[in-house]
Scaffold this active site. Structure first.
Site, short mmCIF file in Angstrom:
data_model
loop_
_atom_site.label_atom_id
_atom_site.label_comp_id
_atom_site.label_asym_id
_atom_site.label_seq_id
_atom_site.Cartn_x
_atom_site.Cartn_y
_atom_site.Cartn_z
N SER A 1 59.64 29.31 62.82
CA SER A 1 58.97 29.46 64.13
C SER A 1 59.24 28.23 64.99
CB SER A 1 57.47 29.62 63.91
OG SER A 1 56.79 29.47 65.14
N GLY B 1 41.83 44.38 71.26
CA GLY B 1 41.67 45.23 70.09
C GLY B 1 42.97 45.80 69.55
N PHE C 1 39.58 52.06 75.27
CA PHE C 1 40.72 51.37 75.89
C PHE C 1 41.47 52.36 76.76
CE2 PHE C 1 42.94 47.24 75.19
CZ PHE C 1 41.85 46.50 74.78
N ASP D 1 63.61 34.90 73.19
CA ASP D 1 64.78 34.27 72.55
C ASP D 1 65.47 35.22 71.56
OD1 ASP D 1 63.67 32.11 73.84
OD2 ASP D 1 63.04 31.08 72.02
N GLN E 1 55.67 46.17 81.37
CA GLN E 1 54.28 46.53 81.68
C GLN E 1 53.61 45.47 82.54
OE1 GLN E 1 50.94 46.92 78.52
NE2 GLN E 1 51.28 48.92 79.44
N HIS F 1 49.94 44.37 83.65
CA HIS F 1 48.53 44.56 83.28
C HIS F 1 47.69 44.45 84.55
CE1 HIS F 1 44.68 44.07 81.37
NE2 HIS F 1 45.21 44.24 80.18
N LEU G 1 45.12 36.46 81.15
CA LEU G 1 44.65 37.83 80.97
C LEU G 1 43.13 37.94 80.98
CD1 LEU G 1 45.56 40.80 80.31
CD2 LEU G 1 44.87 40.27 77.99
N GLU H 1 41.60 44.21 78.90
CA GLU H 1 41.22 45.57 79.26
C GLU H 1 39.85 45.93 78.66
OE1 GLU H 1 44.49 48.26 79.38
OE2 GLU H 1 43.38 49.79 78.30
N ARG I 1 47.65 51.67 82.10
CA ARG I 1 47.87 50.46 82.90
C ARG I 1 48.83 50.67 84.07
NH1 ARG I 1 48.17 46.34 77.73
NH2 ARG I 1 45.93 46.42 77.36
N HIS J 1 53.12 41.70 81.59
CA HIS J 1 52.29 41.58 80.39
C HIS J 1 52.98 42.01 79.09
CE1 HIS J 1 48.57 41.63 78.06
NE2 HIS J 1 48.80 42.88 77.70
N TYR J 2 53.97 42.90 79.17
CA TYR J 2 54.50 43.41 77.91
C TYR J 2 55.91 43.96 78.13
CZ TYR J 2 54.76 45.77 73.44
OH TYR J 2 55.15 46.15 72.19
N GLU K 1 56.97 42.95 69.15
CA GLU K 1 57.34 43.15 70.56
C GLU K 1 58.84 42.96 70.81
OE1 GLU K 1 54.58 41.30 73.28
OE2 GLU K 1 55.83 41.83 75.00
N ARG L 1 53.17 51.33 77.56
CA ARG L 1 52.38 51.16 76.33
C ARG L 1 50.89 51.35 76.62
NH1 ARG L 1 49.51 46.69 73.88
NH2 ARG L 1 50.04 45.27 75.57
N ASN M 1 47.77 49.25 71.32
CA ASN M 1 48.81 49.81 70.44
C ASN M 1 49.86 48.77 70.02
OD1 ASN M 1 48.02 52.42 70.02
ND2 ASN M 1 49.48 53.37 71.42
N SER M 2 49.81 47.57 70.60
CA SER M 2 50.87 46.61 70.29
C SER M 2 50.58 45.81 69.02
CB SER M 2 51.09 45.66 71.45
OG SER M 2 51.87 44.59 71.00
C1 LIG Z 1 47.08 37.64 76.78
C2 LIG Z 1 47.50 38.82 75.96
C3 LIG Z 1 46.56 39.59 75.30
C4 LIG Z 1 46.94 40.69 74.53
N1 LIG Z 1 45.98 41.44 73.92
C5 LIG Z 1 46.36 42.49 73.17
C6 LIG Z 1 45.40 43.31 72.52
O1 LIG Z 1 44.19 43.09 72.61
N2 LIG Z 1 45.84 44.34 71.78
C7 LIG Z 1 47.16 44.64 71.64
O2 LIG Z 1 47.50 45.59 70.94
N3 LIG Z 1 48.09 43.86 72.23
C8 LIG Z 1 47.74 42.81 72.99
N4 LIG Z 1 48.69 42.04 73.59
C9 LIG Z 1 50.10 42.20 73.20
C10 LIG Z 1 50.31 41.55 71.83
O3 LIG Z 1 49.51 40.41 71.72
C11 LIG Z 1 51.76 41.14 71.59
O4 LIG Z 1 52.63 42.19 71.91
C12 LIG Z 1 51.96 40.76 70.11
O5 LIG Z 1 51.01 39.81 69.71
C13 LIG Z 1 53.37 40.23 69.88
O6 LIG Z 1 53.44 39.78 68.56
P1 LIG Z 1 54.83 39.44 67.86
O7 LIG Z 1 54.55 39.13 66.45
O8 LIG Z 1 55.82 40.49 68.17
O9 LIG Z 1 55.35 38.13 68.64
P2 LIG Z 1 54.65 36.72 68.96
O10 LIG Z 1 53.25 36.66 68.61
O11 LIG Z 1 55.08 36.41 70.36
O12 LIG Z 1 55.38 35.72 67.97
C14 LIG Z 1 56.72 35.32 68.18
C15 LIG Z 1 57.09 34.31 67.12
O13 LIG Z 1 58.50 34.06 67.23
C16 LIG Z 1 58.74 32.67 67.25
N5 LIG Z 1 59.97 32.41 68.02
C17 LIG Z 1 60.30 32.93 69.24
N6 LIG Z 1 61.50 32.45 69.61
C18 LIG Z 1 61.93 31.63 68.63
C19 LIG Z 1 63.10 30.83 68.44
N7 LIG Z 1 64.06 30.74 69.36
N8 LIG Z 1 63.20 30.11 67.30
C20 LIG Z 1 62.22 30.15 66.37
N9 LIG Z 1 61.09 30.88 66.50
C21 LIG Z 1 60.96 31.61 67.61
C22 LIG Z 1 57.50 32.09 67.92
O14 LIG Z 1 57.37 30.73 67.60
C23 LIG Z 1 56.41 32.96 67.29
O15 LIG Z 1 56.08 32.46 66.03
C24 LIG Z 1 48.32 40.99 74.41
C25 LIG Z 1 49.27 40.23 75.08
C26 LIG Z 1 48.86 39.18 75.90
C27 LIG Z 1 49.90 38.46 76.69
#
Ligand SMILES: Cc1cc2nc3c(=O)[nH]c(=O)nc-3n(C[C@H](O)[C@H](O)[C@H](O)COP(=O)(O)OP(=O)(O)OC[C@H]3O[C@@H](n4cnc5c(N)ncnc54)[C@H](O)[C@@H]3O)c2cc1C
Length: 569
Positions: free
Chosen positions: A37, A52, A119, A214, A233, A235, A245, A248, A279, A348-349, A372, A383, A387-388
């Site tokens: 990471s 949620g 939601f 990335d 998306q 929001h 944020l 929702e 949304r 947002h997404y 994501e 989305r 659901n994410s």
């Molecule tokens: C403010 C906010 C609130 C949200 N609330 C909700 C919710 O309530 N419910 C819902 O379903 N969804 C929600 N979402 C969406 C959801 O949070 C995200 O889609 C989800 O958490 C993404 O998780 P992920 O594991 O795919 O990536 P991330 O959590 O973004 O993790 C990415 C990882 O990759 C690593 N990484 C990235 N690039 C590199 C690189 N070049 N080298 C090494 N490491 C790297 C980062 O360090 C990190 O560890 C929300 C989004 C936002 C912005």
């Protein structure tokens, strides 16, 4: 050169990456797992998830997995692969129970059962939550669980620059250890990309600063196709002016949206769902109100509408939405118990991402994608909220399971291609000597302005063409950026340039895909092509990188249960 070896490399330690790591560690205790990471583990963007995680947990009260699938497909404006939706809704309830067994403090109903809140776009209260800090508690629970397994090695604060592929098979990654300044190659038999989304290409966004797409850009550069990236998306409730944020869940708990005439304007746009419409619909409604002069003026142009929680009362706000209250007070000096919150749509997404099949597998042997960064085609054109995080859990598990089985069969590593490795190393280190004339941060600001104004909630051909021209100009200028910091350790100046490079690469794909898609579907709303066009555009976009920009191809959507119908709420 430093070379490290691990059976499975998990690139990214957010919800998807951690869930994958736990699955592999449980399934294959012999597997040697690396989790890489670019930030400290608990700094992943996933900790920001607030409202949620959707799952059908109350079939006895009228919910069903088919209803969850139907809501997802309809919410996606029918661009969702329906076999993917069915797999998703079938698997997520067990994930909620697993997290429960691993210790997550889910919010409860008075009878002790796991509570669920409404939601947007869901026709049942199915967002499982932990107050308004759901992502934080999910991350902490997975992190705790991972501690039980000794076959996992963490590489925090290592920036991964490239994915190395030989003969269409994964061989390794090239990375830069920010803490020591060392460049290293990590060989692996399997890779799970879980690097999150790319909305930092916009200026007004809810994203963490680090969510810069990335992994999606790396995969694209390595020859993997990206799918449906034009679907971004927005929001409806980004706090003005910061973009932070306002979940929702604030509307799920009963919050209202008002225009400057004091009207609950959603009545005109989605009378049956009101503030809990999907949304894309609410974001368009807000922008229509603002553009028609029924918003509130903001000095920098971020005109807004009001989100009003006052009628919920102090007790409910404090119990269910404590983070929202804290954020509004700290960043806007507004206490939502006594005053409405200024909000407008914020990027947002990333609905699209790296193209995968139902198992999260890419066309390259040994590479899977989860969360994501992936486009498994669950969210289609829009989305549904909650659901994410659910997708991260389900495909974290699925990809982890597949990778665990794959590495137990594959015995040998493949040497990384020398040329690609040297190229990765030199593209990091050659930048140190740069006496550049350009300012990377000015380029980033220009990108933000371009995306905010030309590729936002509403789109049209002349704007998108302008955006494409501008992005291509910025791509030409970035290699001349000056790197002010010449140190090798924690050189965030240089890391920022890599991230901007990635965002520019992906913005070009977003805009090229949006320009080509001559219809309005879900979050992609064209002023010049207003309706959905199933005859010509019920298909996924695939983008392949070429020296002249993305080459677009199209593949069919899997329609297995429901034919597309008009989407009305
Ligand atoms: C403010 C906010 C609130 C949200 N609330 C909700 C919710 O309530 N419910 C819902 O379903 N969804 C929600 N979402 C969406 C959801 O949070 C995200 O889609 C989800 O958490 C993404 O998780 P992920 O594991 O795919 O990536 P991330 O959590 O973004 O993790 C990415 C990882 O990759 C690593 N990484 C990235 N690039 C590199 C690189 N070049 N080298 C090494 N490491 C790297 C980062 O360090 C990190 O560890 C929300 C989004 C936002 C912005």
């Amino acid at each position: 050169m430093i070379v490290r070896k691990h059976d499975v490399i998990i690139l990214g330690a957010g919800l998807a990456g951690l869930r994958a790591a736990v699955e592999i560690a449980r399934k294959n205790p012999q597997a040697d797992i690396a989790v890489v990471s670019k930030v400290q583990l608990m700094r992943a963007h996933s900790v920001c998830a607030e409202g949620g995680t959707a799952a059908c947990m109350q079939p006895e009260n009228g919910d069903s997995i088919e209803l969850h699938a139907w809501d997802t497909v309809r919410g996606a404006d029918f661009l969702c692969d329906q076999d993917v939706a069915m797999r998703f809704v079938t698997e997520i309830p067990d994930e909620i129970r697993l997290l429960e067994h691993w210790g997550i403090p889910w919010s409860r109903r008075p009878d002790g059962h796991i509570n669920q809140r409404p939601f947007g776009g869901h026709s049942f209260d199915r967002a499982t939550f932990a107050a308004d800090k759901t992502g934080f508690f999910e991350m902490q629970t997975l992190y705790d669980t991972l501690q039980k397994h000794s076959n996992v090695k963490r590489y925090d604060e290592c920036y991964v620059h490239s994915i190395l592929i030989k003969d269409n098979t994964f061989s390794g990654i090239a990375a830069w250890d920010m803490t020591s300044g060392e460049f290293f190659v990590m060989q692996g038999k399997a890779l799970i990309i879980a690097t999150g989304g790319a909305c930092r290409m916009y200026g007004f966004t809810t994203y963490s600063l680090t969510a810069t797409g990335d992994g999606i850009a790396m995969a694209y550069r390595a020859g993997l196709p990206l799918k449906d990236l034009e679907f971004i998306q927005f929001h409806p409730t980004g706090l003005v002016p910061s973009g932070i944020l306002i979940t929702e869940a604030a509307r799920g708990e009963g919050g209202y949206l008002f225009n400057s005439n004091g009207e609950r304007f959603m009545e005109k746009y989605a009378a049956s769902k009101m503030e809990l419409a999907p949304r894309d619909i609410i974001s368009r409604a807000e922008m229509t109100e603002i553009e028609s002069g029924r918003g509130y003026d903001e000095p920098t142009g971020l005109d807004y509408v009001h989100l009003d929680l006052r009628h919920l009362g102090a007790d409910k706000i404090n119990e269910r939405l404590p983070l929202i209250r804290e954020v509004a007070m700290r960043f806007d000096f507004i206490d939502p118990i006594f005053a409405p919150i200024p909000v407008r749509p914020a990027a947002h997404y990333t609905m699209g991402g790296i193209h995968t099949n139902l198992d999260g597998a890419t066309p390259v042997e040994g590479i899977w994608v989860a969360g994501e960064a992936a486009c498994v085609s669950l969210h289609g054109a829009n989305r549904l909220g909650s659901n994410s995080t659910a997708e991260c859990l389900v495909w974290g598990k699925i990809t982890g399971d597949n990778a665990a089985r794959y590495v137990s069969q594959r015995k040998s590593y493949i040497d990384p291609p020398g040329e690609a490795t040297r190229e990765a190393e030199s593209s990091i280190f050659k930048r140190f000597n740069s006496a550049g004339t350009e300012n990377a941060y000015a380029i980033r600001n220009e990108l933000h302005k371009t995306m905010d104004t030309k590729a936002g909630v509403f789109r049209a051909e002349p704007d998108l063409e302008d955006a494409l021209r501008k992005i291509r100009e910025l791509k030409q200028r970035l290699p001349h950026a000056k790197v002010a910091d010449s140190g090798h350790i924690y050189n965030t100046d240089l890391i920022n340039i890599f991230e901007i490079e990635n965002l520019l690469e992906l913005s070009e794909v977003v805009v090229a895909g949006a320009l080509a898609r001559k219809e309005s579907r879900g979050a992609h709303a064209r002023r010049d092509y207003k309706g959905r066009d199933d005859i010509n555009w019920l298909k996924h976009t695939l983008a392949y990188r070429t020296p002249d920009g993305p080459r677009l191809e199209y593949i069919p959507v899997a329609i297995t249960m429901w034919n597309p119908v008009e989407r009305k709420y």
